[in-house]
Design a protein around this motif. Structure first.
Motif, short mmCIF file in Angstrom:
data_model
loop_
_atom_site.label_atom_id
_atom_site.label_comp_id
_atom_site.label_asym_id
_atom_site.label_seq_id
_atom_site.Cartn_x
_atom_site.Cartn_y
_atom_site.Cartn_z
N ASP A 22 54.58 52.85 43.19
CA ASP A 22 55.74 53.44 42.52
C ASP A 22 55.81 53.06 41.04
OD1 ASP A 22 56.45 50.80 42.63
OD2 ASP A 22 58.28 51.09 43.81
N ASP A 23 54.73 52.49 40.52
CA ASP A 23 54.58 52.16 39.10
C ASP A 23 55.28 50.89 38.65
OD1 ASP A 23 52.79 54.14 38.28
OD2 ASP A 23 53.88 54.41 36.42
N ARG A 24 55.84 50.13 39.57
CA ARG A 24 56.30 48.80 39.17
C ARG A 24 55.09 47.96 38.78
NH1 ARG A 24 58.11 46.03 43.43
NH2 ARG A 24 57.33 47.60 44.88
N ILE A 25 55.30 47.04 37.87
CA ILE A 25 54.20 46.25 37.34
C ILE A 25 53.99 44.99 38.17
CG2 ILE A 25 53.36 44.99 35.33
CD1 ILE A 25 55.11 46.86 33.61
N VAL A 26 52.77 44.80 38.68
CA VAL A 26 52.41 43.55 39.34
C VAL A 26 52.07 42.50 38.29
CG1 VAL A 26 50.84 42.44 40.97
CG2 VAL A 26 51.51 44.82 41.32
N THR A 27 51.20 42.87 37.38
CA THR A 27 50.81 42.00 36.28
C THR A 27 50.21 42.85 35.18
OG1 THR A 27 49.62 39.96 35.70
CG2 THR A 27 48.47 41.51 37.12
N GLU A 28 50.08 42.28 33.98
CA GLU A 28 49.56 43.04 32.85
C GLU A 28 49.06 42.10 31.77
OE1 GLU A 28 52.47 44.78 30.06
OE2 GLU A 28 53.98 43.98 31.43
N ARG A 29 48.31 42.64 30.86
CA ARG A 29 47.92 41.92 29.65
C ARG A 29 47.81 42.94 28.52
NH1 ARG A 29 45.38 37.22 29.02
NH2 ARG A 29 46.97 36.61 30.52
N GLU A 30 48.51 42.69 27.43
CA GLU A 30 48.51 43.58 26.27
C GLU A 30 47.62 43.03 25.17
OE1 GLU A 30 52.63 43.81 25.17
OE2 GLU A 30 52.98 45.47 26.52
N ASN A 31 47.41 43.86 24.14
CA ASN A 31 46.76 43.44 22.90
C ASN A 31 45.38 42.82 23.12
OD1 ASN A 31 48.93 44.15 21.10
ND2 ASN A 31 50.07 42.42 21.95
N ILE A 32 44.55 43.50 23.91
CA ILE A 32 43.16 43.06 24.09
C ILE A 32 42.33 43.83 23.07
CG2 ILE A 32 41.25 42.80 25.71
CD1 ILE A 32 43.34 43.04 27.98
N GLY A 33 41.87 43.16 22.04
CA GLY A 33 41.19 43.82 20.94
C GLY A 33 39.79 44.30 21.30
N PRO A 34 39.25 45.25 20.53
CA PRO A 34 37.89 45.74 20.75
C PRO A 34 36.88 44.59 20.72
CG PRO A 34 39.03 47.12 19.16
CD PRO A 34 39.90 45.91 19.38
N GLY A 35 35.99 44.57 21.70
CA GLY A 35 34.96 43.55 21.74
C GLY A 35 35.42 42.20 22.24
N THR A 36 36.65 42.10 22.72
CA THR A 36 37.17 40.82 23.20
C THR A 36 37.37 40.84 24.72
OG1 THR A 36 39.50 41.42 22.90
CG2 THR A 36 38.35 40.45 21.01
N LYS A 37 37.57 39.66 25.28
CA LYS A 37 37.75 39.51 26.71
C LYS A 37 39.08 38.81 27.01
CE LYS A 37 32.76 39.06 27.56
NZ LYS A 37 31.70 38.22 28.15
N ALA A 38 39.58 39.01 28.22
CA ALA A 38 40.80 38.34 28.67
C ALA A 38 40.74 38.19 30.18
CB ALA A 38 42.04 39.13 28.27
N THR A 39 41.32 37.14 30.69
CA THR A 39 41.39 36.92 32.13
C THR A 39 42.85 36.96 32.57
OG1 THR A 39 39.39 35.56 32.15
CG2 THR A 39 40.87 35.35 34.03
N ILE A 40 43.13 37.76 33.59
CA ILE A 40 44.48 37.88 34.12
C ILE A 40 44.46 37.35 35.55
CG2 ILE A 40 46.42 39.44 34.52
CD1 ILE A 40 44.94 41.51 32.76
N THR A 41 45.24 36.33 35.82
CA THR A 41 45.32 35.74 37.16
C THR A 41 46.64 36.14 37.80
OG1 THR A 41 44.00 33.84 36.44
CG2 THR A 41 45.25 33.60 38.49
N ALA A 42 46.58 36.64 39.03
CA ALA A 42 47.80 37.08 39.71
C ALA A 42 47.69 36.82 41.20
CB ALA A 42 48.05 38.57 39.45
N GLU A 43 48.83 36.77 41.87
CA GLU A 43 48.89 36.69 43.32
C GLU A 43 49.26 38.08 43.83
OE1 GLU A 43 51.15 33.12 44.74
OE2 GLU A 43 51.30 32.76 42.59
N ILE A 44 48.36 38.69 44.58
CA ILE A 44 48.55 40.08 45.00
C ILE A 44 48.52 40.18 46.52
CG2 ILE A 44 47.72 42.44 44.76
CD1 ILE A 44 46.44 41.70 42.14
N LYS A 45 49.51 40.84 47.07
CA LYS A 45 49.62 41.03 48.52
C LYS A 45 48.79 42.25 48.95
CE LYS A 45 54.30 39.13 48.73
NZ LYS A 45 55.71 39.40 49.09
N PRO A 46 48.52 42.38 50.25
CA PRO A 46 47.79 43.55 50.72
C PRO A 46 48.54 44.84 50.40
CG PRO A 46 47.85 41.85 52.42
CD PRO A 46 48.80 41.42 51.33
N GLY A 47 47.80 45.89 50.13
CA GLY A 47 48.41 47.19 49.84
C GLY A 47 47.56 48.01 48.90
#
Length: 380
Positions: A78-103
């Motif tokens: 339904d488009d609710r946000i579980v997790t997110e990361r903004e402002n990831i620049g070109p050529g860069t990396k980011a790690t997003i850690t989240a707890e996610i339930k089945p679905g």
């Protein structure tokens, strides 16, 4: 407020290329380590290393291989946000850690940080929730839930006072009540935005409107009060609509899904909000009350961190020490722009010189980097 992430309305779906899935990826773990999903964000594609993975602690290793700054979301159906990361620049990396339930979920990449994004449908499998939490983690979640509820409850009377000033036709009083009415929302914005239908109604800017969307909320009234300098029948009606929408938010917020990782990621999201809207002056472009929002975002991020600190300091004491220093430095810098430490009267942002804006931006960036590691630290 970040751009909308509502479902795609286009008749033709965006087709994205998938990387070859290994046998273990199909069963729930992707290359890069157990519980890790690699995401390659490009200008025209959002490629994932696994379209099915196990519930629990999940790390998204994002690499932006496009030419534009991007953001990556994990979304409920339904488009609710579980997790997110903004402002990831070109050529860069980011790690997003989240707890996610089945679905069933979607991983969305948004090149240019605009539009609905390029989406990849994924399935999270397993019998239940994430790993069992420690007593310290449970205490942090419970305290943060109380904090979020308190902020919503404190926002409503301030919003009603703002609406009353608008409806009275008193331009000066409405201008004075505007910024204080937003503080609770700004402190808890990631939780508020997890309900995808509320944020576009109350906090959207003109350039964030979807096609056919009616502009309502704080910023529509901000424009009337400062740029147009008028309060007419439409503005008075919009004031009532704002209170009604915030009342819905206040009723919903107690049911928000909150985990230690969502708290940590939310703290980082608040710093992203500062970097993308407050430091640039785009958020409060008519009233120039950006520094009030800036302070509220910072307070919300620091609240999450302080509640998680007993866990983070045990797992990564160097990170906690760094975060303590960075929060203190940015708070001290921001305090130089307000009348006194007990007030929310800040310098109008149009009076802040470019070199001083850069100083604020540098302070935000210095905090954002270690803050991005908080989620991983609290689930070690």
């Amino acid at each position: 407020m970040r751009p909308s992430v509502r479902p795609l309305l286009a008749a033709t779906a965006v087709v994205t290329a998938l990387t070859t899935l290994s046998a273990c990826a199909e069963k729930g773990s992707a290359k890069g380590g157990e519980g890790t999903v690699r995401v390659e964000a490009k200008d025209t594609a959002c490629e994932v290393s696994a379209k099915e993975f196990a519930a629990g602690k999940v790390s998204l290793e994002v690499e932006n291989k496009g030419s534009k700054v991007t953001e990556v979301y994990v979304l409920f159906p339904d488009d609710r946000i579980v997790t997110e990361r903004e402002n990831i620049g070109p050529g860069t990396k980011a790690t997003i850690t989240a707890e996610i339930k089945p679905g069933d979920y979607a991983i969305a990449c948004k090149p240019g940080m605009t539009g609905d994004g390029i989406r990849q449908q994924v399935k999270v499998t397993g019998k239940g929730a994430a790993a069992k939490r420690s007593p310290e983690q449970d205490a942090a979640v419970a305290a943060y839930r109380s904090y979020v509820l308190a902020q919503a409850e404190e926002t409503l009377p301030r919003a009603r006072a703002f609406a009353a000033a608008v409806k009275s036709g008193n331009l000066a009083a409405a201008q004075q009540a505007y910024a204080p009415s937003r503080i609770g929302w700004e402190r808890t914005e990631p939780v508020a935005e997890s309900f995808g239908d509320i944020d576009p109604k109350v906090d959207v800017r003109a350039d964030g409107l979807e096609k056919g969307q009616t502009w309502t909320g704080w910023h529509r009234l901000e424009k009337a009060l400062w740029q147009d300098k008028k309060i007419g029948p439409e503005e008075k009606k919009l004031a009532d609509t704002l209170v009604a929408d915030l009342t819905v938010w206040q009723k919903k917020v107690g049911f928000a899904e909150i985990t230690p990782t969502s708290m940590a990621n939310g703290a980082k999201e608040l710093l992203d909000e500062v970097a993308s809207g407050k430091v640039t002056g785009e958020e409060e472009r008519y009233s120039h009350t950006d520094l009030v929002d800036f302070k509220a975002n910072l307070e919300g991020a620091e609240k999450s961190y302080q509640l998680l600190k007993p866990v983070a300091a045990k797992n990564d004491p160097a990170l906690a020490k760094n975060l303590d220093a960075r929060f203190a430095a940015l708070n001290a810098l921001l305090d130089t722009y307000r009348a006194d430490k007990n007030s929310y009267v800040f310098t109008s942002y149009d009076k802040v010189a470019p070199d001083r804006r850069k100083e604020l931006s540098d302070g935000v960036n210095a905090l954002a980097e270690p803050l991005s590691k908080l989620a991983a630290a609290v689930v070690k």
